[in-house]
Enzyme design. Structure first.
Site, PDB file in Angstrom:
ATOM      1  N   ASP A  83       0.883  -1.151   0.000  1.00  0.00           N
ATOM      2  CA  ASP A  83       0.000   0.000   0.000  1.00  0.00           C
ATOM      3  C   ASP A  83       0.934   1.217   0.000  1.00  0.00           C
ATOM      4  O   ASP A  83       2.105   1.083   0.303  1.00  0.00           O
ATOM      5  CB  ASP A  83      -0.846  -0.076   1.282  1.00  0.00           C
ATOM      6  CG  ASP A  83      -1.512   1.224   1.637  1.00  0.00           C
ATOM      7  OD1 ASP A  83      -2.320   1.695   0.825  1.00  0.00           O
ATOM      8  OD2 ASP A  83      -1.244   1.762   2.723  1.00  0.00           O
ATOM      9  N   ASP A 122      -1.401  -0.456   6.067  1.00  0.00           N
ATOM     10  CA  ASP A 122      -1.540   0.210   7.364  1.00  0.00           C
ATOM     11  C   ASP A 122      -2.966   0.612   7.703  1.00  0.00           C
ATOM     12  O   ASP A 122      -3.277   0.857   8.858  1.00  0.00           O
ATOM     13  CB  ASP A 122      -0.688   1.490   7.391  1.00  0.00           C
ATOM     14  CG  ASP A 122      -1.344   2.612   6.618  1.00  0.00           C
ATOM     15  OD1 ASP A 122      -1.759   2.352   5.469  1.00  0.00           O
ATOM     16  OD2 ASP A 122      -1.476   3.722   7.145  1.00  0.00           O
ATOM     17  N   ASP A 175      -7.358  -1.450   4.470  1.00  0.00           N
ATOM     18  CA  ASP A 175      -6.450  -2.500   4.041  1.00  0.00           C
ATOM     19  C   ASP A 175      -6.770  -3.875   4.628  1.00  0.00           C
ATOM     20  O   ASP A 175      -6.253  -4.883   4.151  1.00  0.00           O
ATOM     21  CB  ASP A 175      -4.998  -2.143   4.407  1.00  0.00           C
ATOM     22  CG  ASP A 175      -4.495  -0.942   3.638  1.00  0.00           C
ATOM     23  OD1 ASP A 175      -5.082  -0.646   2.576  1.00  0.00           O
ATOM     24  OD2 ASP A 175      -3.544  -0.306   4.102  1.00  0.00           O
TER      25      ASP A 175
END
Ligand code: ADP
Ligand code: MG
Length: 292
Positions: free
Chosen positions: A38, A236, A240
């Protein structure tokens, strides 16, 4: 029964600030060949600086720059997203929550609320389009938060997110550790995504993704890499969690990360340092070689 060296591996990892949730996780770690990242808060600091304000309400000085930041800060005041926290910090005043009602946070888009009787929306182009507002076509590098008040475009704030000091080194280190492919998935714009991936030496990048798009993209990656090692996802955010649980191995940032992400992950990096991914892989390999 669990071989003794697994305990040593898990213990060794924890001394490095890497929480490994079980012996099977250690085995998966040792076989990672693809690492998917990410962006915000994972490879970047997720601490945004407000770079510029643009007020497009030329006809109406009521919506001055200060007003724009004030509304942005109030509408973001309950958000745990790095963008929201940064806007609140840039505003620098306490927020009177009684001025706000009907708060909605939409993952991958932004936030909306009623402030002083006006409907305020702060978020990306997708959010603006979803409420029938045409945002400006900004030629700026950076993450842009558009603001609409009562269905009218009012301006935008440009945020600059910086990469973590160890992110590029961490990607290079993974390659040396036998990771064949690195990928970045982000909800941010194409321009920001490509710029970040290039800076970090990440092979592939997919931008403008909604949380559900991230899951779909990860599933494609899983299918393509079938038979060629395991796929890890590092993230994080609140958004997610679904991707973290879908990957062969979910790695969460523990310090700044959301509780949902930490819960869904198999591995937690206590200090949010991406260098720890390569370290954890090497610890797992050492430990499994002993078992074999
Ligand atoms: P990333 O995939 O980079 O971690 P997210 O999926 O968390 O990013 O968010 C994607 C995009 O959605 C952001 O770049 C931003 O444009 C928009 N967004 C999400 N949450 C907010 C928020 N609270 N305020 C403004 N914009 C937001
Ligand atoms: Mg994120």
């Amino acid at each position: 029964s669990i071989p003794l060296s697994f305990f040593a591996g898990i213990g060794g990892a924890s001394r490095e600030g890497v929480l490994v949730k079980g012996s099977n996780v250690l085995e998966t770690l040792s076989k990672v060949r693809t690492v998917v990242f990410d962006k915000t808060g994972t490879m970047t600091q997720g601490v945004f600086e407000v770079n510029a304000f643009h007020d497009h309400n030329d006809m109406d000085i009521e919506y001055s720059k200060t007003r724009l930041l004030e509304y942005a800060a109030i509408v973001e005041s309950s958000s745990s997203h790095p963008i929201g926290k940064s806007l609140l910090r840039a505003y620098g005043h306490n927020v009177d929550h009684s001025r706000m009602s009907n708060l909605r946070e939409i993952g991958g888009l932004g936030v909306t609320a009623v402030i002083d009787g006006k409907t305020v929306a702060a978020g990306n182009e997708k959010l603006m389009k979803s409420i029938g507002v045409t945002p400006c076509h900004c030629h700026t590098a950076g993450t842009i938060v558009h603001i609409a008040i009562d269905g009218e475009y009012s301006g935008h704030i440009v945020l600059g997110d910086v990469v973590k000091p160890t992110s590029a080194e961490a990607v290079a280190d993974l390659r040396k550790s036998g990771v064949a492919q690195t990928v970045m998935l982000t909800g941010d714009t194409h321009a920001v995504a490509v710029q970040t991936a290039e800076k970090l030496g990440i092979d592939k990048v997919y931008s403008d993704l909604l949380p559900a798009d991230k899951v779909a993209r990860l599933e494609t990656i899983l299918k393509v890499s079938e038979g060629d090692g395991k796929v890890a996802f590092v993230g994080d955010g609140i958004n997610d969690a679904p991707v973290l649980s879908r990957a062969d191995l979910g790695i969460a940032m523990g310090a700044m990360g959301s509780d949902a992400a930490i819960e869904a992950a198999d591995v937690v990096l206590m200090d949010d340092d991406p260098m720890k991914i390569g370290k954890a892989i090497r610890i797992s390999r050492r430990c499994l070689r002993i078992v074999w």
